[in-house]
Design a protein around this motif. Structure first.
Motif, PDB file in Angstrom:
ATOM      1  N   TRP A  36     -20.160 -44.076  28.631  1.00 54.80           N
ATOM      2  CA  TRP A  36     -19.506 -42.812  28.244  1.00 54.80           C
ATOM      3  C   TRP A  36     -18.665 -43.004  26.984  1.00 54.80           C
ATOM      4  O   TRP A  36     -18.638 -42.122  26.107  1.00 54.80           O
ATOM      5  N   LEU A  37     -17.981 -44.135  26.849  1.00 51.85           N
ATOM      6  CA  LEU A  37     -17.204 -44.396  25.641  1.00 51.85           C
ATOM      7  C   LEU A  37     -18.112 -44.464  24.416  1.00 51.85           C
ATOM      8  O   LEU A  37     -17.745 -43.997  23.333  1.00 51.85           O
ATOM      9  N   ARG A  38     -19.278 -45.040  24.577  1.00 54.90           N
ATOM     10  CA  ARG A  38     -20.205 -45.068  23.442  1.00 54.90           C
ATOM     11  C   ARG A  38     -20.685 -43.665  23.090  1.00 54.90           C
ATOM     12  O   ARG A  38     -20.904 -43.347  21.914  1.00 54.90           O
ATOM     13  N   GLU A  81     -16.811 -49.174  19.667  1.00 55.02           N
ATOM     14  CA  GLU A  81     -16.182 -50.430  19.274  1.00 55.02           C
ATOM     15  C   GLU A  81     -15.103 -50.874  20.251  1.00 55.02           C
ATOM     16  O   GLU A  81     -14.760 -52.058  20.292  1.00 55.02           O
ATOM     17  N   TYR A  82     -14.585 -49.940  21.050  1.00 52.55           N
ATOM     18  CA  TYR A  82     -13.561 -50.291  22.033  1.00 52.55           C
ATOM     19  C   TYR A  82     -14.132 -50.471  23.437  1.00 52.55           C
ATOM     20  O   TYR A  82     -13.399 -50.883  24.350  1.00 52.55           O
ATOM     21  N   ALA A  83     -15.405 -50.170  23.634  1.00 53.58           N
ATOM     22  CA  ALA A  83     -16.000 -50.243  24.970  1.00 53.58           C
ATOM     23  C   ALA A  83     -15.960 -51.647  25.570  1.00 53.58           C
ATOM     24  O   ALA A  83     -15.688 -51.802  26.771  1.00 53.58           O
ATOM     25  N   THR A 126      -3.098 -44.551  29.676  1.00 53.03           N
ATOM     26  CA  THR A 126      -3.447 -45.799  30.342  1.00 53.03           C
ATOM     27  C   THR A 126      -4.764 -46.349  29.818  1.00 53.03           C
ATOM     28  O   THR A 126      -4.905 -47.551  29.564  1.00 53.03           O
ATOM     29  N   LEU A 127      -5.734 -45.468  29.638  1.00 50.81           N
ATOM     30  CA  LEU A 127      -7.029 -45.900  29.114  1.00 50.81           C
ATOM     31  C   LEU A 127      -6.902 -46.409  27.683  1.00 50.81           C
ATOM     32  O   LEU A 127      -7.560 -47.387  27.302  1.00 50.81           O
ATOM     33  N   ALA A 128      -6.045 -45.779  26.879  1.00 54.08           N
ATOM     34  CA  ALA A 128      -5.842 -46.241  25.502  1.00 54.08           C
ATOM     35  C   ALA A 128      -5.223 -47.639  25.474  1.00 54.08           C
ATOM     36  O   ALA A 128      -5.574 -48.473  24.629  1.00 54.08           O
ATOM     37  N   LEU A 129      -4.303 -47.906  26.401  1.00 56.07           N
ATOM     38  CA  LEU A 129      -3.718 -49.249  26.483  1.00 56.07           C
ATOM     39  C   LEU A 129      -4.769 -50.285  26.867  1.00 56.07           C
ATOM     40  O   LEU A 129      -4.801 -51.391  26.305  1.00 56.07           O
ATOM     41  N   LEU A 184      -9.442 -39.442  22.093  1.00 60.24           N
ATOM     42  CA  LEU A 184      -9.667 -39.992  23.429  1.00 60.24           C
ATOM     43  C   LEU A 184      -9.080 -39.077  24.501  1.00 60.24           C
ATOM     44  O   LEU A 184      -9.704 -38.857  25.556  1.00 60.24           O
ATOM     45  N   ALA A 185      -7.888 -38.518  24.250  1.00 58.39           N
ATOM     46  CA  ALA A 185      -7.275 -37.616  25.230  1.00 58.39           C
ATOM     47  C   ALA A 185      -8.120 -36.360  25.442  1.00 58.39           C
ATOM     48  O   ALA A 185      -8.285 -35.885  26.574  1.00 58.39           O
ATOM     49  N   THR A 186      -8.674 -35.839  24.363  1.00 54.96           N
ATOM     50  CA  THR A 186      -9.531 -34.654  24.491  1.00 54.96           C
ATOM     51  C   THR A 186     -10.786 -34.965  25.298  1.00 54.96           C
ATOM     52  O   THR A 186     -11.176 -34.197  26.190  1.00 54.96           O
ATOM     53  N   ALA A 187     -11.422 -36.095  25.001  1.00 59.71           N
ATOM     54  CA  ALA A 187     -12.627 -36.477  25.743  1.00 59.71           C
ATOM     55  C   ALA A 187     -12.307 -36.783  27.200  1.00 59.71           C
ATOM     56  O   ALA A 187     -13.089 -36.453  28.107  1.00 59.71           O
TER      57      ALA A 187
END
Length: 596
Positions: A465-467, A473-475, A498-501, A516-519
């Motif tokens: 989902w991140l991809r 690049e953060y997955a 939390t996910l961003a951390l 990221l917050a919107t997604a």
């Protein structure tokens, strides 16, 4: 004469006014004819003075002087050389010279000041030109510095991207190293088992040799006694002509033998039979098929069951202690530790749960999941770093259902986030009735998944989902984080921050975090987003961090007496209580029950 004098005085005053006003007067005084000659002389003298003053240049004055006759000039000079005239003339001459010298001095000082000011102006102009050139030079330096700064920022961004990719590779290599270490540990365990089997083989070989020696001795004795028996049988047949063979009793006497005793029967015991390395056909599977109670299982059936249950390292001591299944049913965990050498508390718990299932005759769906499946399950929920501890403890599906906080601490799981990850994953297993294939590892055909579908996502599915949302690049940073769909949906404190951390997104990248917050909000849904926000704004809320640790609960002295009176189920602090796990899974957040 008074009127003439007044007219002359009036004319003289007018001329004086004109002189004062700066006007040149070249006209001669008009004297009336009736004036006194002395007065006329004075008037003519004044008129001469006026004419001389009116001459603009020295040449005009010189030409006028040449026109005067010599005699007139001598008379005038003699008249002017008198004392009063000389004094008056000398005084006027000195005052004029002083004034002239003063004016010359002022002129020189002014010239000096003008030269000084000119030098200063030139110096200031040079300084201004130097400053202008310096300003231009500094402007060039500033432009070059800004260009270097832009290049440095671009280089730093590329370095950060390389750092993130390297961190992903390092985490992948760590996981691979952990897997290799696990395989190496399994190899060492197998080697240890092989060494134990070799020792056991040596012991068995010694026993076989000892039994062979006894066999030879018995054969020799048997040969010696056969002669006696033949002589006795011949004598008895002569005395008792009966068709049956007699047999020797335990007291040494003889009695009529059973007519069927001479027939060969399989399954009997032989004197040379020794221990076997494999299980006999009388296994626990046949006992289960025949619905034989566990209390009536034989020693061989119990040992075979322990071997297949993953506790084969305790078979040797169990064979020396256990008589039948009832021995284990009536034993306590302390007996397991003392008689079987079972030091691992999780092994004792595993055995106790299995024996409880035999006693209650309740078949749980979780009992179908062995400890090999649990290691794959840890991969799915993003916690592969604990596979060795879980495998060594032989944690299976039934133990997953009854895991406690202290059990996780024994397994070296100390992170609060990882506790919550395991808790939410067990909740998902409960909701799906411990279906081994309930987690989704690959993307499906859904375009916008619902929260009830996201809750079944594995760690790998979250990375996919991140991809999909342009965060590829953060997955890799999610490997070993414990993030899966159940944690995202069921834990109210798990937010986009939390996910961003966990993804290691820098705080200064506000646009990326906003994306990221919107997604994240679109993934969990409007209702879940609102409930997470309300939970975070509640009083006494403690935000979820990635570094918080779980500490074991300490019991006071007053609690030990109560703890002895409790039953094991009453004192268990399950990581996911059974009543919560059996509740139906909905799209809403059960925040009151899933928070540690």
């Amino acid at each position: 004469m008074a009127s003439n004098a007044s007219h002359m005085l009036e004319a003289a005053l007018e001329q004086m006014d004109d002189i004062i006003a700066g006007k040149k007067c070249t006209s001669q005084l008009t004297l009336p004819p009736s004036v006194d000659p002395a007065l006329n002389a004075l008037q003519l003298t004044e008129a001469l003075r006026v004419v001389l003053e009116g001459q603009g240049s020295e040449q005009e004055q010189e030409s006028l002087r040449k026109q005067v006759s010599t005699d007139t000039a001598h008379v005038i000079l003699k008249w002017l050389e008198r004392d009063e005239v000389n004094l008056h003339s000398s005084g006027n001459s000195e005052s004029y010279q002083e004034r002239l010298s003063r004016l010359e001095g002022d002129k020189e000082s002014l010239i000096l000041q003008v030269s000084v000011l000119t030098d200063q102006v030139e110096a200031q102009g040079a300084k201004i030109s130097d400053l202008q050139s310096s300003l231009v030079e500094h402007q060039h330096k500033l432009d070059s510095t800004e260009e270097m700064l832009q290049q440095e920022l671009l280089h730093r961004t590329s370095l950060e991207n390389q750092k993130l990719s390297l961190m992903g590779e390092v985490s992948y290599l760590k996981i691979k190293l952990a897997d290799m270490e696990g395989k190496q540990g399994q190899g060492a365990e197998r080697q240890h088992k092989a060494e134990g089997l070799i020792k056991e083989l040596r012991i068995l070989k010694d026993k076989v040799e000892h039994l062979e020696d006894q066999k030879l001795q018995y054969e020799k004795k048997l040969k010696a006694t056969k002669v006696k028996e033949i002589v006795s049988s011949v004598f008895i047949q002569r005395v008792y002509p009966h068709p049956y063979r007699l047999r020797r009793t335990q007291s040494g006497g003889l009695q009529a033998a059973d007519p069927d005793a001479g027939q060969f029967r399989r399954g009997g015991l032989r004197a040379t039979a020794g221990p076997r390395l494999t299980r006999t056909p009388e296994s626990y599977d046949s006992a289960r098929d025949l619905n034989i109670p566990f209390s009536q299982w034989t020693k061989g059936q119990v040992c075979g069951w322990l071997e297949d249950y993953g506790l084969g390292q305790y078979v040797n001591l169990t064979r020396q202690w256990v008589e039948n299944g009832q021995t284990l049913l009536s034993a306590t965990p302390q007996d397991f530790e003392k008689e079987m050498g079972m030091k691992n508390p999780l092994h004792r718990k595993k055995l106790q749960l299995a024996l409880n299932a035999f006693t209650t005759k309740v078949i749980e769906k979780s009992s179908e999941l062995d400890y090999i499946w649990v290691t794959r399950w840890l991969d799915d929920i993003g916690l592969p770093q604990y596979k060795d501890q879980f495998h060594e403890a032989r944690v299976d599906g039934r133990m997953i259902q009854y895991l406690t906080v202290n059990d996780l601490l024994t397994l070296k799981v100390t992170s609060q986030l990882h506790h919550l990850s395991i808790k939410c994953a067990i909740h998902v297993l409960h909701a799906n009735k411990f279906n081994p294939n309930c987690l989704r590892r690959r993307p499906g055909e859904e375009r916008q998944p619902s929260p009830s579908e996201v809750v079944q996502w594995s760690n790998h599915r979250v990375m996919e989902w991140l991809r999909a949302v342009d965060l590829a690049e953060y997955a890799p940073n999610l490997r070993g984080s414990g993030v899966h769909g159940g944690l995202i949906i069921l834990e109210p404190r798990f937010s986009s921050e939390t996910l961003a951390l966990l993804l290691n997104i820098p705080p200064q990248k506000t646009l990326l975090r906003r994306h990221l917050a919107t997604a994240f909000s679109a993934l969990v849904g409007t209702q879940a987003t609102q409930e997470k926000r309300e939970y975070g704004n509640a009083t006494g809320h403690v935000p979820l961090t990635t570094t918080a640790k779980v500490k074991p609960k300490k019991l006071g002295f007053t609690q030990f007496s109560h703890l002895r009176k409790r039953k094991p189920d009453e004192s268990a602090d399950y990581i996911c209580p059974i009543d919560i796990g059996n509740s139906t899974l909905s799209t809403t957040l059960p925040s009151h029950s899933l928070t540690l």
